[in-house]
Each structure stands twice: as C-alpha cells, then as structure tokens.
Write a protein that holds these residues in place. Sequence first.
Motif, PDB file in Angstrom:
ATOM      1  N   ILE A 233       0.843  -1.201   0.000  1.00 24.37           N
ATOM      2  CA  ILE A 233       0.000   0.000   0.000  1.00 24.37           C
ATOM      3  C   ILE A 233       0.877   1.249   0.000  1.00 24.37           C
ATOM      4  N   ALA A 234       1.927   1.235   0.823  1.00 22.33           N
ATOM      5  CA  ALA A 234       2.849   2.370   0.852  1.00 22.33           C
ATOM      6  C   ALA A 234       3.500   2.578  -0.509  1.00 22.33           C
ATOM      7  N   ASP A 235       3.877   1.503  -1.156  1.00 20.02           N
ATOM      8  CA  ASP A 235       4.558   1.575  -2.455  1.00 20.02           C
ATOM      9  C   ASP A 235       3.647   2.172  -3.515  1.00 20.02           C
ATOM     10  N   GLN A 236       2.400   1.740  -3.514  1.00 13.08           N
ATOM     11  CA  GLN A 236       1.449   2.260  -4.488  1.00 13.08           C
ATOM     12  C   GLN A 236       1.224   3.757  -4.282  1.00 13.08           C
ATOM     13  N   ALA A 237       1.117   4.171  -3.039  1.00  9.84           N
ATOM     14  CA  ALA A 237       0.881   5.586  -2.741  1.00  9.84           C
ATOM     15  C   ALA A 237       2.065   6.449  -3.167  1.00  9.84           C
ATOM     16  N   ILE A 238       3.280   6.011  -2.826  1.00 16.47           N
ATOM     17  CA  ILE A 238       4.444   6.851  -3.131  1.00 16.47           C
ATOM     18  C   ILE A 238       4.736   6.877  -4.625  1.00 16.47           C
ATOM     19  N   ASP A 239       4.411   5.811  -5.341  1.00 20.55           N
ATOM     20  CA  ASP A 239       4.619   5.827  -6.792  1.00 20.55           C
ATOM     21  C   ASP A 239       3.758   6.904  -7.458  1.00 20.55           C
ATOM     22  N   GLU A 240       2.544   7.115  -6.946  1.00 17.61           N
ATOM     23  CA  GLU A 240       1.698   8.164  -7.519  1.00 17.61           C
ATOM     24  C   GLU A 240       2.291   9.546  -7.245  1.00 17.61           C
ATOM     25  N   VAL A 241       2.846   9.734  -6.047  1.00 14.84           N
ATOM     26  CA  VAL A 241       3.489  11.018  -5.748  1.00 14.84           C
ATOM     27  C   VAL A 241       4.670  11.247  -6.676  1.00 14.84           C
ATOM     28  N   LEU A 242       5.494  10.234  -6.850  1.00 17.27           N
ATOM     29  CA  LEU A 242       6.684  10.375  -7.695  1.00 17.27           C
ATOM     30  C   LEU A 242       6.331  10.633  -9.157  1.00 17.27           C
ATOM     31  N   ALA A 243       5.151  10.203  -9.554  1.00 12.85           N
ATOM     32  CA  ALA A 243       4.720  10.419 -10.938  1.00 12.85           C
ATOM     33  C   ALA A 243       4.098  11.797 -11.155  1.00 12.85           C
ATOM     34  N   ASN A 244       3.903  12.540 -10.072  1.00 15.51           N
ATOM     35  CA  ASN A 244       3.266  13.852 -10.151  1.00 15.51           C
ATOM     36  C   ASN A 244       4.292  14.890 -10.598  1.00 15.51           C
ATOM     37  N   THR A 245       4.090  15.450 -11.787  1.00 15.53           N
ATOM     38  CA  THR A 245       5.071  16.373 -12.358  1.00 15.53           C
ATOM     39  C   THR A 245       5.003  17.777 -11.752  1.00 15.53           C
ATOM     40  N   THR A 246       4.061  18.004 -10.834  1.00 12.31           N
ATOM     41  CA  THR A 246       3.971  19.305 -10.162  1.00 12.31           C
ATOM     42  C   THR A 246       5.186  19.555  -9.277  1.00 12.31           C
ATOM     43  N   TYR A 247       5.734  18.473  -8.737  1.00 11.02           N
ATOM     44  CA  TYR A 247       6.797  18.587  -7.743  1.00 11.02           C
ATOM     45  C   TYR A 247       8.144  18.160  -8.333  1.00 11.02           C
ATOM     46  N   LYS A 248       9.194  18.760  -7.812  1.00 13.94           N
ATOM     47  CA  LYS A 248      10.541  18.379  -8.215  1.00 13.94           C
ATOM     48  C   LYS A 248      11.522  18.812  -7.132  1.00 13.94           C
ATOM     49  N   LEU A 249      12.696  18.193  -7.133  1.00 14.83           N
ATOM     50  CA  LEU A 249      13.740  18.593  -6.199  1.00 14.83           C
ATOM     51  C   LEU A 249      14.284  19.963  -6.591  1.00 14.83           C
ATOM     52  N   SER A 250      14.477  20.795  -5.597  1.00 13.79           N
ATOM     53  CA  SER A 250      15.097  22.095  -5.842  1.00 13.79           C
ATOM     54  C   SER A 250      16.582  21.887  -6.153  1.00 13.79           C
ATOM     55  N   ALA A 251      17.111  22.657  -7.070  1.00 14.78           N
ATOM     56  CA  ALA A 251      18.533  22.549  -7.398  1.00 14.78           C
ATOM     57  C   ALA A 251      19.408  22.993  -6.230  1.00 14.78           C
ATOM     58  N   ASN A 252      18.884  23.884  -5.414  1.00 15.22           N
ATOM     59  CA  ASN A 252      19.640  24.442  -4.296  1.00 15.22           C
ATOM     60  C   ASN A 252      18.919  24.126  -2.994  1.00 15.22           C
ATOM     61  N   TYR A 253      19.619  23.476  -2.070  1.00 16.73           N
ATOM     62  CA  TYR A 253      19.024  23.064  -0.794  1.00 16.73           C
ATOM     63  C   TYR A 253      18.485  24.252  -0.013  1.00 16.73           C
ATOM     64  N   ARG A 254      19.223  25.347   0.051  1.00 17.85           N
ATOM     65  CA  ARG A 254      18.773  26.491   0.847  1.00 17.85           C
ATOM     66  C   ARG A 254      17.485  27.091   0.304  1.00 17.85           C
ATOM     67  N   ASP A 255      17.282  27.020  -1.010  1.00 14.25           N
ATOM     68  CA  ASP A 255      16.068  27.580  -1.603  1.00 14.25           C
ATOM     69  C   ASP A 255      14.803  26.937  -1.045  1.00 14.25           C
ATOM     70  N   VAL A 256      14.900  25.688  -0.626  1.00 17.91           N
ATOM     71  CA  VAL A 256      13.737  24.989  -0.073  1.00 17.91           C
ATOM     72  C   VAL A 256      13.223  25.712   1.166  1.00 17.91           C
ATOM     73  N   PHE A 257      14.093  26.446   1.864  1.00 14.94           N
ATOM     74  CA  PHE A 257      13.726  27.079   3.131  1.00 14.94           C
ATOM     75  C   PHE A 257      13.613  28.595   3.037  1.00 14.94           C
ATOM     76  N   THR A 258      13.945  29.145   1.883  1.00  9.88           N
ATOM     77  CA  THR A 258      13.796  30.588   1.684  1.00  9.88           C
ATOM     78  C   THR A 258      12.679  30.925   0.707  1.00  9.88           C
ATOM     79  N   GLN A 259      12.206  29.931  -0.031  1.00  8.56           N
ATOM     80  CA  GLN A 259      11.131  30.138  -1.005  1.00  8.56           C
ATOM     81  C   GLN A 259       9.909  29.337  -0.565  1.00  8.56           C
ATOM     82  N   GLU A 260       8.875  30.033  -0.119  1.00  7.19           N
ATOM     83  CA  GLU A 260       7.699  29.337   0.399  1.00  7.19           C
ATOM     84  C   GLU A 260       6.913  28.617  -0.685  1.00  7.19           C
ATOM     85  N   THR A 261       7.116  29.009  -1.943  1.00  4.34           N
ATOM     86  CA  THR A 261       6.418  28.347  -3.050  1.00  4.34           C
ATOM     87  C   THR A 261       7.339  27.413  -3.821  1.00  4.34           C
ATOM     88  N   ASN A 262       8.441  27.013  -3.208  1.00  3.92           N
ATOM     89  CA  ASN A 262       9.377  26.117  -3.870  1.00  3.92           C
ATOM     90  C   ASN A 262       8.669  24.828  -4.284  1.00  3.92           C
TER      91      ASN A 262
END
Length: 484
Positions: A233-262
């Motif tokens: 069940i966990a695997d199925q749920a996380i696969d859907e999240v990973l397939a969601n193109t809305t989200y992506k890793l920020s290129a810069n770690y600090r930006d995750v904490f300085t940009q509220e809409t990152n």
Amino acid sequence: MNIYLKIMYIAIIISLLQSCQRLDLKPDSSISNDSYWSNEADAESALNGLYLRMRNSFTVHNWMYWFECRTGNISGGLQAGGIQSFINNELTANLNDANWQPFYTVISVANGIIHNVDRINFTQEARKKQIKAQAYFVRAWCYYNLVRLWGEVPIVTQFIDSDDHEQLFPLRSNEDEVFQLIKADIGLADQLSMGDNTAKSSKASRAAILMLKTDIYLWLAKVRGEQAEALSIADQAIDEVLANTTYKLSANYRDVFTQETNPEIIYSIYYDLLENSNQYGSLLAQSRSLVPLAYQNNPIPVGANHVMQFSDLFYTKYRNRTAGDSRAETISQDMQISGTNFRWTNKFMGEMNGNVRVFTSDTRIYRFAEAYLFKAEILAEQGQFTAALKYINMVVKRAYGTDQFYTSVSDKKELETILLDERIIEFAGECKSWFDMIRLGQVFQRVPSLAGREQDKQGNILYFPVHVNSFAVNPNIKQTPGFE
C-alpha cells in the motif's frame, strides 16, 4: 456574513471557549448546527478554521520537544530552557510540553467538518469531497502522531456539542484500535481526493494525502509488523506522488527554506506576519540579549530567546560526516565572538520586519525529497538494494555534487544505516528524526540517553507519560504503565 468575517467569528468563539474550557476533550468550537452549517461559505470558513487550529494549537516548543529533542541531536542553547528532561529521556507527567491537548483541539474541529459538511448543498460536489478529504487528512495526521507519542490514546470521532455527550470522557483505546481509525481516515482521504490536482502547499493536496498514507503504512510495515500488505500500500501511494510532475527537487538546498512556493514543498503549515509569526525556528536562532549588536541579523539571526541548538554529537556524526556537504551551512553555522560560540540554523529564519526578525517561515511537513527516500526505504525492505541506492543518490546529488555517491551495499542493515544517516542530515531540524530512528529500528543505538534502556518504564520508555491535567479533567484516563 462574508467568509473572512466568519473565520474571525470562529476564532473569537474558539478563544472564548478556551478561556473557560473545563474538559480535556471538549471541542474548541460548539457552533450551533442550526445557525452555522447552512451554505458553502460556512464549510469553507470551517476548513480555514481547521488549518488555523492546526497552526496555532501547537506551540513552538511542541514541535521540537515531540519530534527532535529526544534524539541526542539537539542540545541546550546559551540560555537555559526546559529542554534537559527531553534530551535525557527522563519525562514526567507534569512537563508542560508532554500534553496531548493540542491534538484534540484540532481533532474537534475536524470532527465538526466531517459530521456537518454533508448537510450543505454544494454547487460542485467535487469541492465537498475536497473539504472532507482534508478534514480526514488532518484527523489522521493528529491520531498518527498521538499514537506514536503516547501509545494508547482516547478516540473521539463525533462532533461533541454538549457537556453530556457520550464521547466527552473517553477511555484510552489500544494501539490496534487507533491504527484502525487512522487507516480508515487516510483511506477516506485518499478515496475522496481521487482526481484532485490541487497543489497549494498550505492545504492537504492529494500528494500530501498520499505522503501521509505512505508514512503511515511504512510504520505499519516496519514497526507494527504488518509487513507485505502494508508495504504494498505504501509503495502504491508513493509511486503516484513520484509520478506527479507538479513537484521536483530544488537545485539548491537552501532555496527549499527561503522560497515558500518552492516546487519541492508538498505540504507545509502556513505562517504570516499578520496572523502568526512565531514558527519554531525562533528556538534555533540566537537570543537578541546575547549577540553583540554589530552581529545581530548580520550574520547571526536573533529572536526573543534561544533555548536549543544542534548538538556537538550531531556535528560529529552527521553535519560534518562528509566533507563538502553543501547542506551543512544551511543546517547550521557557528561564529566565535569574544570566546563565546554562537550556533544557529539558516532554516525557518523568517524575514526582517524593519529591524526585527519575525519567524514567518512555513513549517515543512512533507517535501519531494522525502518521497524519494520513502521509495528507497520501501525498496530496501523488498531487498532491492541497488534500486534503493538510486533513489538515495537522487536526493544526495545536490549535497555531494555527484550522481553516484553511493555505489553498493552489502546488506539491508548497511543500507538502512545509510538511509537513516541521510534522513537525519537532509531533514535536520524538520522534526523527522525521532520517528525515523524508531521506524528504522536504531533508536536505542543512536540516542546516547537511551542506551541499554529498552525495558525502562516497563518497556514504555519511548512514549510520553499522560500529562497530569488529563486526569483532572477526565477521570477515565489512566497513566501509562511505568510512569505511575
């Protein structure tokens, strides 16, 4: 009454009821069914009221004391605070921050929405489903944290609108019953959010619901022994999240904490100068009274107090583990001034309002980096070590500047050690580490104050005691064995 006035109306009623509250599990708001739940605007304002309660019910100390301070990775700051009992894992029933009341304050509002929203005719049925899904999400999140912190806890699922309601003085339910409710709630949230592509990070989007579902079922698989079914069940749920193109890793770690809409942020709790500017990052800044004026906010962020910081143990085992880790300076910095070492974090440092720092950073609950690491943990449990390393490497690439930082492991134990190390570093100060150590089975090995204490408190050493106030307001509550 427009929606903004109604939100203010809810807040006023909540404040008044809190000031005279007699019963530990009595709801904050007993808004009359006849006068309130009549149209869509009522439901929308109730939903906004739910998020308001989720933010305002938990103090700055709650977050750190519940989820970080017991790990050994946090130490007292330069000014004294009430942290030492948590660091030493010597909890007592009279500690102010060992009280479950904030969760039930939020649960009562969620119950009101779940109980009443179906009475309203919506122009779009999809919107009603979204509101119900978010209420179930919040209630599942509350009970999930309650059961992991206290073990057996009272279950209250009804809308309590009177002083003689049958659920007003509940007994503590066993953990199996609590997890059955959690599974039901997150299942309903999942079902009701199907097809919902809303992606506002301050509200429970479908991706946020699936992150919580993954989190819950990983715990069920690894701590509760439900194994293959829960893992699937966990695997199925996380696969859907990973397939969601809305989200992506920020290129810069600090930006995750300085940009509220990152775009890495999946779900966060909203803070704002005009609403609430006291996010828990203030505890990891420095005290204005201690830092010389010339260095205040240049470069040392200062707040009203300073009662905790990352420990020397954290520096040795995690922050300084790998030379060149680009996350290190965001996680924490040190500066020597006249023989005093000032240590602070660059996460959650808010903004300057004139010459005063206000702590308005949103609290990150789930971000996309954790989706990758959840997937790695599932793959590790399935014995797919090479695939698991691939997902770990996706996250740490920005930290170490290489695609293949980890190339091989010999067994599951080594892989889980790597995974836990990276989770502790990646989410330092984000209130993840305590439960990560438990879920990955290393809490007694990682936490110095817990070494050899597996049987302390009749085996309940990892739980909080029930706070003394709970006995005064609910005679049916009994103390956790070992804390009597």
